[in-house]
Design a protein around this motif. Sequence first.
Motif, PDB file in Angstrom:
ATOM      1  N   ALA A  86       0.780  -0.944   0.169  1.00 21.69           N
ATOM      2  CA  ALA A  86      -0.001   0.069   0.056  1.00 21.69           C
ATOM      3  C   ALA A  86       0.903   1.231   0.077  1.00 21.69           C
ATOM      4  CB  ALA A  86      -1.016  -0.034   1.026  1.00 21.69           C
ATOM      5  N   MET A  87       2.054   1.263   0.540  1.00 24.79           N
ATOM      6  CA  MET A  87       2.890   2.495   0.797  1.00 24.79           C
ATOM      7  C   MET A  87       3.489   2.657  -0.474  1.00 24.79           C
ATOM      8  SD  MET A  87       4.513   2.353   4.660  1.00 24.79           S
ATOM      9  CE  MET A  87       3.704   2.516   6.183  1.00 24.79           C
ATOM     10  N   MET A  88       3.812   1.538  -1.249  1.00 27.74           N
ATOM     11  CA  MET A  88       4.563   1.307  -2.466  1.00 27.74           C
ATOM     12  C   MET A  88       3.703   2.292  -3.754  1.00 27.74           C
ATOM     13  SD  MET A  88       6.690  -2.006  -2.498  1.00 27.74           S
ATOM     14  CE  MET A  88       7.511  -1.351  -4.172  1.00 27.74           C
ATOM     15  N   VAL A  89       2.276   1.750  -3.449  1.00 26.86           N
ATOM     16  CA  VAL A  89       1.449   2.055  -4.489  1.00 26.86           C
ATOM     17  C   VAL A  89       1.070   3.669  -4.294  1.00 26.86           C
ATOM     18  CG1 VAL A  89      -0.992   1.941  -5.364  1.00 26.86           C
ATOM     19  CG2 VAL A  89       0.167  -0.166  -4.920  1.00 26.86           C
ATOM     20  N   THR A  90       1.118   4.176  -2.934  1.00 29.89           N
ATOM     21  CA  THR A  90       0.690   5.566  -2.579  1.00 29.89           C
ATOM     22  C   THR A  90       1.881   6.461  -2.682  1.00 29.89           C
ATOM     23  OG1 THR A  90       0.609   4.967  -0.642  1.00 29.89           O
ATOM     24  CG2 THR A  90      -1.352   5.022  -1.651  1.00 29.89           C
ATOM     25  N   LYS A  91       3.113   5.911  -3.062  1.00 26.75           N
ATOM     26  CA  LYS A  91       4.494   6.672  -3.051  1.00 26.75           C
ATOM     27  C   LYS A  91       4.976   6.686  -1.526  1.00 26.75           C
ATOM     28  CE  LYS A  91       4.949   6.542  -7.673  1.00 26.75           C
ATOM     29  NZ  LYS A  91       3.915   5.574  -7.899  1.00 26.75           N
ATOM     30  N   LEU A  92       4.272   6.285  -0.411  1.00 30.82           N
ATOM     31  CA  LEU A  92       4.595   6.629   0.962  1.00 30.82           C
ATOM     32  C   LEU A  92       5.961   5.972   1.098  1.00 30.82           C
ATOM     33  CD1 LEU A  92       1.073   6.482   2.839  1.00 30.82           C
ATOM     34  CD2 LEU A  92       2.735   8.668   2.680  1.00 30.82           C
ATOM     35  N   SER A  93       6.277   4.972   0.472  1.00 31.91           N
ATOM     36  CA  SER A  93       7.511   4.158   0.544  1.00 31.91           C
ATOM     37  C   SER A  93       8.699   5.211   0.310  1.00 31.91           C
ATOM     38  CB  SER A  93       7.653   3.038  -0.434  1.00 31.91           C
ATOM     39  OG  SER A  93       7.582   3.538  -1.563  1.00 31.91           O
ATOM     40  N   THR A  94       8.688   6.226  -0.284  1.00 33.54           N
ATOM     41  CA  THR A  94       9.666   7.211  -0.536  1.00 33.54           C
ATOM     42  C   THR A  94       9.957   8.073   0.595  1.00 33.54           C
ATOM     43  OG1 THR A  94       8.371   8.814  -1.778  1.00 33.54           O
ATOM     44  CG2 THR A  94       9.527   7.035  -3.127  1.00 33.54           C
ATOM     45  N   SER A  95       8.955   8.229   1.382  1.00 33.91           N
ATOM     46  CA  SER A  95       9.036   8.910   2.955  1.00 33.91           C
ATOM     47  C   SER A  95       9.841   7.973   3.878  1.00 33.91           C
ATOM     48  CB  SER A  95       7.731   9.316   3.177  1.00 33.91           C
ATOM     49  OG  SER A  95       7.110   8.416   3.700  1.00 33.91           O
ATOM     50  N   HIS A  96       9.688   8.535   5.139  1.00 32.77           N
ATOM     51  CA  HIS A  96      10.518   7.641   6.193  1.00 32.77           C
ATOM     52  C   HIS A  96       9.540   7.060   6.868  1.00 32.77           C
ATOM     53  CE1 HIS A  96      13.503  11.024   5.387  1.00 32.77           C
ATOM     54  NE2 HIS A  96      14.422  10.266   5.889  1.00 32.77           N
ATOM     55  N   LEU A  97       8.301   7.017   6.636  1.00 34.55           N
ATOM     56  CA  LEU A  97       6.970   6.176   7.418  1.00 34.55           C
ATOM     57  C   LEU A  97       7.468   4.964   7.266  1.00 34.55           C
ATOM     58  CD1 LEU A  97       4.503   6.377   8.591  1.00 34.55           C
ATOM     59  CD2 LEU A  97       3.378   6.303   6.499  1.00 34.55           C
ATOM     60  N   LEU A  98       7.838   4.316   6.017  1.00 35.41           N
ATOM     61  CA  LEU A  98       8.047   2.779   5.902  1.00 35.41           C
ATOM     62  C   LEU A  98       9.100   2.426   6.701  1.00 35.41           C
ATOM     63  CD1 LEU A  98       7.231   0.473   4.443  1.00 35.41           C
ATOM     64  CD2 LEU A  98       8.663   0.841   2.526  1.00 35.41           C
ATOM     65  N   LEU A  99      10.360   3.220   6.896  1.00 38.26           N
ATOM     66  CA  LEU A  99      11.300   2.838   7.700  1.00 38.26           C
ATOM     67  C   LEU A  99      11.008   2.854   9.123  1.00 38.26           C
ATOM     68  CD1 LEU A  99      14.597   2.560   8.261  1.00 38.26           C
ATOM     69  CD2 LEU A  99      14.615   4.868   8.270  1.00 38.26           C
ATOM     70  N   PHE A 100      10.088   3.660   9.666  1.00 39.98           N
ATOM     71  CA  PHE A 100       9.659   3.802  10.977  1.00 39.98           C
ATOM     72  C   PHE A 100       8.764   2.640  11.225  1.00 39.98           C
ATOM     73  CE2 PHE A 100      11.627   7.817  11.090  1.00 39.98           C
ATOM     74  CZ  PHE A 100      12.012   8.028  12.456  1.00 39.98           C
ATOM     75  N   TYR A 101       7.877   2.119  10.461  1.00 39.19           N
ATOM     76  CA  TYR A 101       6.887   1.250  10.488  1.00 39.19           C
ATOM     77  C   TYR A 101       7.744  -0.054  10.544  1.00 39.19           C
ATOM     78  CZ  TYR A 101       4.168  -2.743   8.832  1.00 39.19           C
ATOM     79  OH  TYR A 101       3.496  -3.775   8.613  1.00 39.19           O
ATOM     80  N   PHE A 102       8.745  -0.246   9.946  1.00 41.05           N
ATOM     81  CA  PHE A 102       9.728  -1.393  10.024  1.00 41.05           C
ATOM     82  C   PHE A 102      10.383  -1.492  11.527  1.00 41.05           C
ATOM     83  CE2 PHE A 102       8.970  -2.351   5.753  1.00 41.05           C
ATOM     84  CZ  PHE A 102       8.514  -3.825   5.604  1.00 41.05           C
ATOM     85  N   LEU A 103      10.747  -0.279  11.882  1.00 38.66           N
ATOM     86  CA  LEU A 103      11.719  -0.037  13.064  1.00 38.66           C
ATOM     87  C   LEU A 103      10.592  -0.479  14.362  1.00 38.66           C
ATOM     88  CD1 LEU A 103      13.625   3.123  12.612  1.00 38.66           C
ATOM     89  CD2 LEU A 103      14.543   0.835  12.905  1.00 38.66           C
ATOM     90  N   ILE A 104       9.407  -0.324  14.069  1.00 40.23           N
ATOM     91  CA  ILE A 104       8.332  -0.475  15.223  1.00 40.23           C
ATOM     92  C   ILE A 104       8.269  -2.019  15.428  1.00 40.23           C
ATOM     93  CG2 ILE A 104       6.143  -0.580  15.669  1.00 40.23           C
ATOM     94  CD1 ILE A 104       5.961   2.520  14.942  1.00 40.23           C
ATOM     95  N   ILE A 105       8.291  -2.731  14.327  1.00 40.49           N
ATOM     96  CA  ILE A 105       8.099  -4.047  14.260  1.00 40.49           C
ATOM     97  C   ILE A 105       9.398  -4.831  14.899  1.00 40.49           C
ATOM     98  CG2 ILE A 105       7.901  -6.164  12.510  1.00 40.49           C
ATOM     99  CD1 ILE A 105       6.333  -4.690  10.950  1.00 40.49           C
ATOM    100  N   LEU A 106      10.452  -4.137  14.562  1.00 35.75           N
ATOM    101  CA  LEU A 106      11.697  -4.474  15.199  1.00 35.75           C
ATOM    102  C   LEU A 106      11.793  -4.553  16.569  1.00 35.75           C
ATOM    103  CD1 LEU A 106      14.503  -5.922  14.600  1.00 35.75           C
ATOM    104  CD2 LEU A 106      15.308  -3.571  14.085  1.00 35.75           C
ATOM    105  N   LEU A 107      11.489  -3.377  16.981  1.00 36.45           N
ATOM    106  CA  LEU A 107      11.614  -2.932  18.434  1.00 36.45           C
ATOM    107  C   LEU A 107      10.655  -3.675  19.301  1.00 36.45           C
ATOM    108  CD1 LEU A 107      12.904   0.559  18.259  1.00 36.45           C
ATOM    109  CD2 LEU A 107      14.342  -1.350  18.441  1.00 36.45           C
ATOM    110  N   THR A 108       9.439  -3.805  18.725  1.00 33.86           N
ATOM    111  CA  THR A 108       8.600  -4.548  19.487  1.00 33.86           C
ATOM    112  C   THR A 108       8.718  -5.945  19.719  1.00 33.86           C
ATOM    113  OG1 THR A 108       7.119  -4.716  17.662  1.00 33.86           O
ATOM    114  CG2 THR A 108       6.557  -3.030  19.151  1.00 33.86           C
TER     115      THR A 108
END
Length: 222
Positions: A86-108
């Motif tokens: 979904a982030m790739m389709v909406t071009k949100l993957s180019t922002s830092h949102l995707l990075l923080f999303y995966f950081l949240i998964i990793l840290l939890t």
Amino acid sequence: METITSSLFRDRRVTILSLRWLLIIALSYLTLFHTGKLEWSWQTSGLILFYILSNLGLMLLPARLFERSWLDMMLITADSVIITTAMMVTKLSTSHLLLFYFLIILLTTLGKGSSAVFGNGLIMVGVYLIFLVESHGKDVLANSGLLLQIPFLLICTIFYGVLVAQEQRKQRHILEQIRVVSEMMASSLKLQDIYKTTLDANVNLLGADTCSIILLEPDRQT
């Protein structure tokens, strides 16, 4: 935090389905209004519809399957793929949102105990909020697309945090039952007491209503 976590785990099936509905709603708003206004497309609508249907499918599964570790892994993997797409389709993957999303998964995942699991995720949400303010200044408050990213990350933190904390709690429960049985075997020579303790532990671990031990007599083969 432990009290809140315990209340979330009273009905694991209802908890997972409810949190997943929240995640679907948050992702829907994020993808449809990521620019601050409605951005409709077949790709985003199809992903949202698929996400909704997947949760409807989960509602058909029996409650006992929600106690299985493999279902947790399947949900984490499936949700990560859907959200990333979904982030790739909406071009949100180019922002830092995707990075923080995966950081949240990793840290939890790395957190030990409910407080650490949720605390790590909330710290990353706070860091991302500071990052947005530093990057966009006062424009953050006027950009609804950016503001939607914060509740999205918060819901992700709660969802993945519950899954991880539940698995950790399950492992602690297994170790506790093993300890109880081991202590009984070391402190008592009465087979009836050992049998009863072992049966009680199996009932707790398996979630069964009843449990029995069949003794084999070598001479009679029964």
